[in-house]
Design an enzyme around this catalytic site. Structure first.
Site, PDB file in Angstrom:
ATOM      1  CB  SER A 149      -0.896   0.014   1.247  1.00 26.88           C
ATOM      2  OG  SER A 149      -0.108   0.152   2.414  1.00 26.88           O
ATOM      3  CE  LYS A 150       0.940   8.262  -1.910  1.00 30.08           C
ATOM      4  NZ  LYS A 150       0.128   9.240  -2.612  1.00 30.08           N
ATOM      5  NE  ARG A 151      -1.145   2.515   6.305  1.00 26.45           N
ATOM      6  CZ  ARG A 151      -1.548   1.882   7.405  1.00 26.45           C
ATOM      7  NH1 ARG A 151      -1.383   2.440   8.573  1.00 26.45           N
ATOM      8  NH2 ARG A 151      -2.107   0.693   7.329  1.00 26.45           N
TER       9      ARG A 151
END
Length: 578
Positions: A317-319
């Site tokens: 994910s972006k995290r």
């Protein structure tokens, strides 16, 4: 329990692909590593061990990277591009860049330019593509529509495809009813339009009635031979009590081909020999092989590389690192570091045709430049299982390449120019000496922290005490030092080091000093004066940098100059004497 294969036999196992979507396909991808064909041979000690099959091409490979401009280039796409690029360069073949923009509804403004810029930033060049042309162009699929129409009509004429005039409502009803079956059927179409008379189909098409073109799928799809996973039998799940057909769409109602048709036609016409792509495309590969068979063409070799996941084995994910490549650049990651980092996602430089694959030790990874990657890249080094993305490993690579860059005059100049505006923005108000913002001074600051930082963006914070008139003696590091002096009863020794030893020596000397001269004096305080070596270094670092570790003390003193060093030591003494 599944019976193990007999020695000397080739084993295959059938899987039922639920869908060509990556989300549905992921359910069976984890099984691949334990279901490849096994060929056994005798080892020297009589034990049966897996034989190593050489899958690396012995002739020049022609590869391609075919992104869709529906978003910005991410880690997974960069790895796909890199592996195809490396294989082409390692075998002295050709690398093609092709833009697959047939899905016009999802096309994103600026995405195509982002692809070009990201690849160039990473050092990946292409021999043929939309920007430089080539003998097999055009290389943008939206400019090849007439080519696809020609080959779609060829399949219709040969009986391998047909027009489908069914409405969206009817198709939705068929899909819904297929899901309700027990077991559900992933093949949903009933071939209603396949049975239309040829003249009726022609009349409907010429009169402007909306239609798609479907492949008449075979009763059983061809087996997939993958250079990484072996031979796989991937069939669509059906319900034998309710006959449905997969018959994938080759041409959409908007006049654009689907990926299934376009990529097969393009790979054939562009003479692609090897296709390296993500495992999410594995369930679609039997359809592609069926299309190759329908045309009578020889398919390329396929390599489906594992998914990228977080350290917790979850989808990125972006995290957890799934950000655009240009974002990495903006965040201070060097292209050499990111390429080295990405190259090891599912490939090991230690494995080859004559070497067994071994589990790599987590020591930060191998340092490999692009030239070294090209020299070492070999398909036998590909590994199975999801590739876990570790940001700490990226930091390791970035620190290495940043240090290497700073050690060269051109690299030092480039880094100094990059951070100069950052220093001006952060310290222009507080720094009394504006000479500190000149490029030569910035170069000295950058050199001071060589090998001490992971990212160029860290420099303004790491070097903040250089630009202030005095360091911050209220930081946690500084307070811990003062507390330590109290516990060890060395407060008097610290004052004596600064006041009676260092200041007297410092004020008696004339500039310029050399780092070696300063280092010799610091070491003499412990060797000849009897102070603890740790107390000497910690006390001077407290005075000059507020106990912030990193910069070599002798080089820091030269950078700060005589007056600034004296002022800092006097300030530190006023605190230590409280």
């Amino acid at each position: 329990m599944t019976r193990p294969p007999r020695i000397g036999t080739v084993c295959t196992r059938r899987f039922y692909a639920t869908s060509s979507d990556s989300s549905s396909a992921s359910s069976f991808l984890k099984l691949l590593s334990e279901n490849d064909f096994l060929v056994r041979k005798k080892s020297g000690n009589g034990l049966n061990v897996p034989a190593t099959k050489n899958v690396h091409p012995s002739s020049p490979a022609r590869t391609r990277f075919a992104p869709s401009p529906t978003g910005f280039l991410h880690l997974g796409s960069l790895r796909t591009a890199l592996y195809n690029f490396l294989l082409a360069r390692a075998t002295k073949g050709g690398f093609v860049l092709r833009v697959e923009d047939t899905d016009q509804t999802r096309k994103k403004e600026g995405a195509e330019e982002n692809i070009y810029e990201s690849l160039k930033w990473a050092g990946i060049s292409w021999d043929e593509g939309p920007t430089n042309g080539g003998p097999h162009g055009p290389y943008r699929q939206s400019e090849r529509l007439e080519i696809y129409k020609k080959y779609a009509n060829q399949l219709i004429q040969s009986g391998h495809a047909y027009r489908c005039f069914c409405s969206r409502e009817r198709l939705d009803q068929l899909r819904a009813s297929a899901k309700k079956l027990t077991p559900p059927s992933m093949a949903t179409y009933d071939r209603h339009c396949y049975h239309l008379d040829h003249s009726e189909s022609e009349h409907n098409a010429s009169s402007g009635k909306s239609y798609t073109i479907r492949l008449k799928s075979t009763e059983k799809y061809p087996k997939v031979t993958d250079l990484l996973h072996g031979e796989l039998d991937l069939q669509v799940q059906i319900n034998y009590a309710d006959t449905r057909y997969d018959d994938p769409v080759l041409f959409k109602t908007d006049g654009y081909p689907t990926y299934h048709l376009a990529n097969v036609v393009d790979d054939h016409l562009m003479k692609i020999t090897h296709v390296i792509r993500g495992e999410e495309w594995l369930p679609s590969t039997p359809k592609h092989l069926a299309i190759y068979d329908a045309f009578g063409w020889t398919p390329p070799e396929f390599v489906h590389i594992p998914l990228l996941t977080s350290l917790e084995d979850k989808k990125l994910s972006k995290r957890t690192g799934d950000i655009g490549i240009k974002e990495y650049a903006l965040n201070g990651v060097l292209p050499e570091a990111l390429v080295n980092f990405v190259a090891l996602f599912g490939w090991s430089p230690t494995a080859g045709a004559d070497k067994p694959k071994r589990k790599r030790q987590s020591t930060g990874g191998e340092i490999l430049s692009m030239d070294q990657l090209i020299q070492k890249f070999n398909l036998n080094g590909l590994t199975k299982g999801n590739a876990k993305v570790s940001e700490s490993k990226l930091e390791f690579f970035n620190a290495h390449y940043l240090k290497t860059l700073i050690e060269t005059p051109d690299g030092l100049d480039a880094i100094a120019r990059e951070v100069q505006p950052l220093f001006i923005e952060k310290f222009s108000i507080v720094a009394a000496n504006k000479l500190k913002f000149e490029l030569d001074y910035i170069k000295q600051v950058v050199s001071l922290f060589k090998g001490k930082i992971n990212n160029v963006k860290d420099l303004p914070d790491e070097a903040s005490y250089v630009f202030y008139d005095s360091p911050n003696w209220g930081t946690s590091d500084a307070m811990n030092y003062i507390e330590q002096l109290s516990v060890t009863n060395e407060s008097k020794a610290a004052v004596s080091i600064l006041e009676e030893e260092f200041l007297q020596w410092w004020n008696s000397r004339k500039e310029p000093w050399t780092p070696a001269e300063i280092d010799t004096f610091i070491k003499s305080l412990a060797k000849e004066k009897g102070y603890k070596s740790s107390t000497v270094f910690q006390t001077l670092r407290f005075a000059l940098a507020g106990s912030i570790p990193g910069a070599p003390l002798s080089q820091l003193m030269i950078l700060l100059d005589k007056e600034n060093v004296t002022r800092r030591v006097v300030g530190a003494l006023s605190i230590l004497k409280l």
